[in-house]
Design an enzyme around this catalytic site. Structure first.
Site, PDB file in Angstrom:
ATOM      1  N   ASN A   9       0.855  -1.189   0.000  1.00 56.91           N
ATOM      2  CA  ASN A   9       0.000   0.000   0.000  1.00 56.91           C
ATOM      3  C   ASN A   9       0.892   1.242   0.000  1.00 56.91           C
ATOM      4  OD1 ASN A   9      -1.865   1.996   0.404  1.00 56.91           O
ATOM      5  ND2 ASN A   9      -2.383   1.426   2.517  1.00 56.91           N
ATOM      6  N   LYS A  11       0.032   4.219  -0.325  1.00 58.35           N
ATOM      7  CA  LYS A  11      -0.678   5.394   0.195  1.00 58.35           C
ATOM      8  C   LYS A  11      -0.444   6.590  -0.750  1.00 58.35           C
ATOM      9  CE  LYS A  11      -0.036   3.499   4.765  1.00 58.35           C
ATOM     10  NZ  LYS A  11      -0.261   3.660   6.190  1.00 58.35           N
ATOM     11  N   HIS A  98      -9.816   0.691   4.696  1.00 58.91           N
ATOM     12  CA  HIS A  98      -8.557   0.993   5.400  1.00 58.91           C
ATOM     13  C   HIS A  98      -8.848   1.958   6.539  1.00 58.91           C
ATOM     14  CE1 HIS A  98      -4.517   2.405   6.218  1.00 58.91           C
ATOM     15  NE2 HIS A  98      -4.074   1.345   5.578  1.00 58.91           N
ATOM     16  N   GLU A 100      -7.330   4.447   7.630  1.00 59.02           N
ATOM     17  CA  GLU A 100      -7.155   5.871   7.310  1.00 59.02           C
ATOM     18  C   GLU A 100      -8.404   6.420   6.622  1.00 59.02           C
ATOM     19  OE1 GLU A 100      -3.379   5.544   5.284  1.00 59.02           O
ATOM     20  OE2 GLU A 100      -2.426   5.031   7.198  1.00 59.02           O
ATOM     21  N   GLU A 170      -5.558  -5.186  10.639  1.00 59.52           N
ATOM     22  CA  GLU A 170      -4.603  -4.099  10.816  1.00 59.52           C
ATOM     23  C   GLU A 170      -4.951  -3.321  12.082  1.00 59.52           C
ATOM     24  OE1 GLU A 170      -2.646  -2.857   6.952  1.00 59.52           O
ATOM     25  OE2 GLU A 170      -4.537  -1.801   6.982  1.00 59.52           O
ATOM     26  N   GLY A 176       1.826   2.410  10.696  1.00 59.78           N
ATOM     27  CA  GLY A 176       2.742   3.534  10.529  1.00 59.78           C
ATOM     28  C   GLY A 176       3.386   3.995  11.814  1.00 59.78           C
ATOM     29  N   SER A 216       3.017  -1.972  10.494  1.00 62.60           N
ATOM     30  CA  SER A 216       4.461  -1.903  10.688  1.00 62.60           C
ATOM     31  C   SER A 216       5.168  -3.229  10.420  1.00 62.60           C
ATOM     32  CB  SER A 216       4.791  -1.375  12.093  1.00 62.60           C
ATOM     33  OG  SER A 216       4.283  -0.068  12.256  1.00 62.60           O
TER      34      SER A 216
HETATM   35  C1  PEP Z   1      -1.089   0.122   5.947  1.00 61.60           C
HETATM   36  O1  PEP Z   1      -1.166   1.276   5.581  1.00 61.60           O
HETATM   37  O2  PEP Z   1      -1.966  -0.678   5.597  1.00 61.60           O
HETATM   38  C2  PEP Z   1       0.033  -0.269   6.786  1.00 61.60           C
HETATM   39  C3  PEP Z   1       0.009  -1.455   7.328  1.00 61.60           C
HETATM   40  O3  PEP Z   1       1.031   0.646   6.959  1.00 61.60           O
HETATM   41  P1  PEP Z   1       2.443   0.400   7.717  1.00 61.60           P
HETATM   42  O4  PEP Z   1       3.005  -0.896   7.183  1.00 61.60           O
HETATM   43  O5  PEP Z   1       3.257   1.576   7.370  1.00 61.60           O
HETATM   44  O6  PEP Z   1       2.133   0.280   9.172  1.00 61.60           O
END
Ligand code: PEP
Length: 260
Positions: A9, A11, A98, A100, A170, A176, A216
């Site tokens: 992803n 983003k 997601h 976000e 997640e 992040g 992460s």
């Molecule tokens: C994500 O945006 O789905 C995600 C898991 O980001 P990160 O790996 O940066 O935590």
């Protein structure tokens, strides 16, 4: 046996020249990495989909969109792109729900459910993201929050539709942040999600459906996370922007597939 899936992803990151370098390195590196055992999907910003489609052409890398309109019919929806348009642009996948988008763009459970249906109706495979905030986990609401997200997004779908869905657990506090759920914490939630799916569509579906972990994931922690029995790969944000790191994560997943 469930085939692993590792998704990138991006983003709101990337520029044409950086994307070119990143994809070229992935295409070269994945060929060396016995990556046939793993589905690898990249989710660039929509504006770069056509470019990236050309860059991945002939490789094993598949293409997905980060968001989709819940509207299916063409019309006056300024700024939106429909699931049919993403199919037409070469996508096979789309991220839905997601955290976000839920937190920053007000996507409710009804909106998420409508997007799931729009994606599946257009033959896009959705990756449905679910996860709890730290407050919800600390307040003992993890199971209720995550199972409600799963049920509300999936309950109107038929079993054949459900079998095309990938779930991504997640935890919001791990995205992040550099904090990761421990492999045991992640496994516990994945097992719970699989039980929720079994309750909705039966045990056979629950054993087939892929549930990936996101939050992460890095080259350093991927191996232990992917070793868990109910974790079928990863949804990777930050680490997917560095070819070396993302390749290491894909390799960790392929190695696990070879073991499992
Ligand atoms: C994500 O945006 O789905 C995600 C898991 O980001 P990160 O790996 O940066 O935590």
């Amino acid at each position: 046996m469930r085939k692993a899936l590792v998704a990138a992803n991006w983003k709101m990151n990337g520029r044409r020249s950086a994307n070119e370098k990143l994809i070229a390195a992935l295409v070269a590196g994945l060929d060396q990495a016995k990556a046939g055992a793993v589905d690898v999907v990249v989710f660039p910003p929509a504006v770069y989909l056509a470019d990236v489609r050309q860059m991945v052409s002939g490789s094993m890398i598949e293409l997905g969109a980060q968001n989709v309109s819940l509207e299916s019919l063409d019309g006056a929806f300024t700024g939106e792109c429909s699931a049919q348009m993403f199919c037409d642009a070469g996508c096979g996948w789309v991220l839905v729900g997601h955290s976000e988008r839920r937190a920053m763009f007000g996507e409710t459970e009804d909106v998420v459910a409508a997007k799931m249906r729009a994606a599946l109706d257009a033959d896009l495979s959705p990756v449905l993201c679910v996860g709890e905030t730290l407050e919800q986990r600390q307040g003992g609401a993890l199971e209720q929050v995550v199972s409600s997200q799963v049920v509300s997004a999936l309950s109107s779908l038929s079993v054949p539709m459900l079998s095309r869905v990938v779930l991504a657990y997640e935890p919001v506090w791990a995205i992040g942040s550099g904090l990761t759920a421990s492999p045991e914490q992640a496994q516990e939630v994945h097992e719970m999600i699989r039980a929720v799916v079994a309750g909705m569509g039966g045990e056979e579906l629950a054993q087939k459906i892929r549930i990936v972990y996101g939050g992460s994931v890095s080259a350093a922690n991927a191996e232990l996370i992917f070793a868990q029995p109910d974790i079928d790969g990863g949804l990777v944000g930050g680490a997917s922007l560095k070819a070396e790191d993302f390749l290491a994560i894909c390799r960790a997943s392929a190695d696990q597939a070879a073991v499992g």
